[in-house]
Structures are given as C-alpha cells and as structure tokens.
Design a protein around this motif. Structure first.
Motif, PDB file in Angstrom:
ATOM      1  N   SER A  62       4.771   1.373   5.197  1.00 30.02           N
ATOM      2  CA  SER A  62       4.346   1.814   3.966  1.00 30.02           C
ATOM      3  C   SER A  62       2.963   1.301   3.732  1.00 30.02           C
ATOM      4  O   SER A  62       2.444   0.216   4.388  1.00 30.02           O
ATOM      5  N   ILE A  63       2.175   1.724   2.631  1.00 33.61           N
ATOM      6  CA  ILE A  63       1.012   1.573   2.348  1.00 33.61           C
ATOM      7  C   ILE A  63       1.009   0.887   0.702  1.00 33.61           C
ATOM      8  O   ILE A  63       1.503   2.215   0.091  1.00 33.61           O
ATOM      9  N   ASN A  64       0.618   0.069   0.468  1.00 39.23           N
ATOM     10  CA  ASN A  64       0.439  -0.151  -0.944  1.00 39.23           C
ATOM     11  C   ASN A  64      -0.774   0.075  -1.463  1.00 39.23           C
ATOM     12  O   ASN A  64      -1.152   1.281  -1.779  1.00 39.23           O
ATOM     13  N   VAL A  65      -1.704  -0.675  -1.501  1.00 40.79           N
ATOM     14  CA  VAL A  65      -3.168  -0.505  -1.990  1.00 40.79           C
ATOM     15  C   VAL A  65      -4.074   0.123  -1.048  1.00 40.79           C
ATOM     16  O   VAL A  65      -4.060  -0.299   0.076  1.00 40.79           O
ATOM     17  N   MET A  66      -5.064   1.227  -1.248  1.00 38.58           N
ATOM     18  CA  MET A  66      -6.076   1.569  -0.808  1.00 38.58           C
ATOM     19  C   MET A  66      -7.095   1.587  -1.307  1.00 38.58           C
ATOM     20  O   MET A  66      -7.282   1.689  -2.781  1.00 38.58           O
ATOM     21  N   GLY A  67      -8.306   1.123  -0.730  1.00 37.32           N
ATOM     22  CA  GLY A  67      -9.685   0.827  -1.489  1.00 37.32           C
ATOM     23  C   GLY A  67     -10.727   1.315  -0.709  1.00 37.32           C
ATOM     24  O   GLY A  67     -10.593   1.602   0.387  1.00 37.32           O
TER      25      GLY A  67
ATOM     26  N   THR B   7     -14.209   9.361  -8.003  1.00 41.85           N
ATOM     27  CA  THR B   7     -12.813   9.549  -8.189  1.00 41.85           C
ATOM     28  C   THR B   7     -12.022   9.247  -6.947  1.00 41.85           C
ATOM     29  O   THR B   7     -12.454   9.777  -5.888  1.00 41.85           O
ATOM     30  N   ILE B   8     -11.209   8.281  -6.931  1.00 37.68           N
ATOM     31  CA  ILE B   8     -10.321   8.146  -5.822  1.00 37.68           C
ATOM     32  C   ILE B   8      -8.879   8.582  -5.956  1.00 37.68           C
ATOM     33  O   ILE B   8      -8.507   8.825  -7.163  1.00 37.68           O
ATOM     34  N   SER B   9      -8.493   9.142  -4.889  1.00 38.06           N
ATOM     35  CA  SER B   9      -7.385   9.743  -4.612  1.00 38.06           C
ATOM     36  C   SER B   9      -6.391   9.471  -3.550  1.00 38.06           C
ATOM     37  O   SER B   9      -7.172   8.913  -2.450  1.00 38.06           O
TER      38      SER B   9
ATOM     39  N   VAL C 227     -15.441  -0.841  -4.838  1.00 40.90           N
ATOM     40  CA  VAL C 227     -15.958   0.502  -5.422  1.00 40.90           C
ATOM     41  C   VAL C 227     -14.660   0.946  -6.304  1.00 40.90           C
ATOM     42  O   VAL C 227     -14.912   1.301  -7.443  1.00 40.90           O
ATOM     43  N   ALA C 228     -13.513   1.188  -5.655  1.00 43.96           N
ATOM     44  CA  ALA C 228     -12.329   1.852  -6.236  1.00 43.96           C
ATOM     45  C   ALA C 228     -11.215   1.391  -5.540  1.00 43.96           C
ATOM     46  O   ALA C 228     -11.208   1.295  -4.423  1.00 43.96           O
ATOM     47  N   ALA C 229     -10.112   1.559  -6.185  1.00 42.08           N
ATOM     48  CA  ALA C 229      -8.736   1.286  -5.388  1.00 42.08           C
ATOM     49  C   ALA C 229      -7.759   2.113  -5.975  1.00 42.08           C
ATOM     50  O   ALA C 229      -7.864   2.300  -7.172  1.00 42.08           O
ATOM     51  N   ILE C 230      -6.674   2.249  -5.305  1.00 42.35           N
ATOM     52  CA  ILE C 230      -5.520   3.047  -5.951  1.00 42.35           C
ATOM     53  C   ILE C 230      -4.487   2.474  -5.233  1.00 42.35           C
ATOM     54  O   ILE C 230      -4.295   2.207  -4.194  1.00 42.35           O
ATOM     55  N   VAL C 231      -3.241   2.321  -6.050  1.00 44.60           N
ATOM     56  CA  VAL C 231      -2.010   1.919  -5.628  1.00 44.60           C
ATOM     57  C   VAL C 231      -1.250   2.944  -5.162  1.00 44.60           C
ATOM     58  O   VAL C 231      -1.290   4.121  -5.822  1.00 44.60           O
ATOM     59  N   GLY C 232       0.147   2.851  -4.696  1.00 49.72           N
ATOM     60  CA  GLY C 232       0.986   4.150  -4.013  1.00 49.72           C
ATOM     61  C   GLY C 232       1.340   4.686  -5.423  1.00 49.72           C
ATOM     62  O   GLY C 232       1.453   5.912  -5.293  1.00 49.72           O
ATOM     63  N   GLY C 233       1.728   4.266  -6.693  1.00 50.55           N
ATOM     64  CA  GLY C 233       2.026   5.167  -7.890  1.00 50.55           C
ATOM     65  C   GLY C 233       0.805   5.949  -8.462  1.00 50.55           C
ATOM     66  O   GLY C 233       1.088   6.808  -9.323  1.00 50.55           O
ATOM     67  N   GLY C 234      -0.255   5.580  -7.997  1.00 49.64           N
ATOM     68  CA  GLY C 234      -1.292   6.359  -8.588  1.00 49.64           C
ATOM     69  C   GLY C 234      -2.421   5.690  -9.546  1.00 49.64           C
ATOM     70  O   GLY C 234      -3.438   6.136  -9.790  1.00 49.64           O
TER      71      GLY C 234
END
Length: 123
Positions: free
Chosen positions: A30-35, A68-70, A48-55
C-alpha cells in the motif's frame, strides 16, 4: 524492490503548463502519502504538494491556486498539474511516496524517492 519514476518535465515559457507523473512499481502492499518536492540551484529541497490515500492535499503557499496534485491509486501513480508557471518554479522536481511492501507487511512504511525531473520556465 520499489521504484518511483517521474516523467513530464521540460522547458516551458512563463504562463505555460506542465503535467508531471510519478509511477511507483514493485512489490507494493500500500501507499500512504505521495508528494512532490523541488530543489532549485543553491536552495534547499522544499515541499510543493502532497496527497494522502483518501485524497486530502497540502500545498506550499507559493503554488496554491496554480498547481494541483492528484493520484490514481489503482495505478500507484501521482500527478502534478502545474499551470501559470513562473520562472521561479524552475527546479528539479522529485516525487516521493511512503510505501509498505509485500515483504515487510502493511504496517511498515518506508519513504522512497524518484530520480527527479527538470522543470525550466523561461521568462
């Protein structure tokens, strides 16, 4: 073995747009945070930006309203859409991700980094 591969960097004029991609591959549980981070010459690496699994997302003040990170969880891929680019956005952009692998199990996350992709914005 886990790998992060970035793509989409390049040279663009001020006001233009680029879309960066970061694909994670390997024995991923699994992957938690991506940034996304960036590092300009002579400067420290910055978030710059980060996104967690829930969005939920987080942005640096300097890019709010322009970037915009997605992410696509099914593809283990994160994206960074960069609009209204400025010369001060010029940097090497790095992707990172907190990943739990199949070997170590679901509760042991390790931060992985990509190799970086150059973004150059001309004035």
């Amino acid at each position: 073995q886990v790998q992060l591969v970035e793509s989409g960097g390049g040279l663009v004029q001020a006001g233009g747009s680029l879309r960066l991609s970061c694909a994670a591959s390997g024995s991923i549980f699994s992957i938690n945070v991506m940034g996304w981070y960036r590092q300009a010459p002579g400067k420290q690496r910055e978030l710059v930006a980060a996104i967690v699994g829930g969005g939920n997302t987080n942005y640096a003040d300097s890019v709010k309203g322009r970037f915009t990170i997605s992410r696509d969880n099914a593809k283990n891929t994160a994206y960074l859409q960069m609009n209204s680019l400025k010369p001060e956005d010029t940097a090497v952009y790095y992707c990172n991700a907190d990943i739990a692998t199949v070997v170590r199990g679901p509760h042991y996350y390790v931060r992985y980094w990509g190799q970086g992709t150059q973004v150059t914005v001309s004035s």
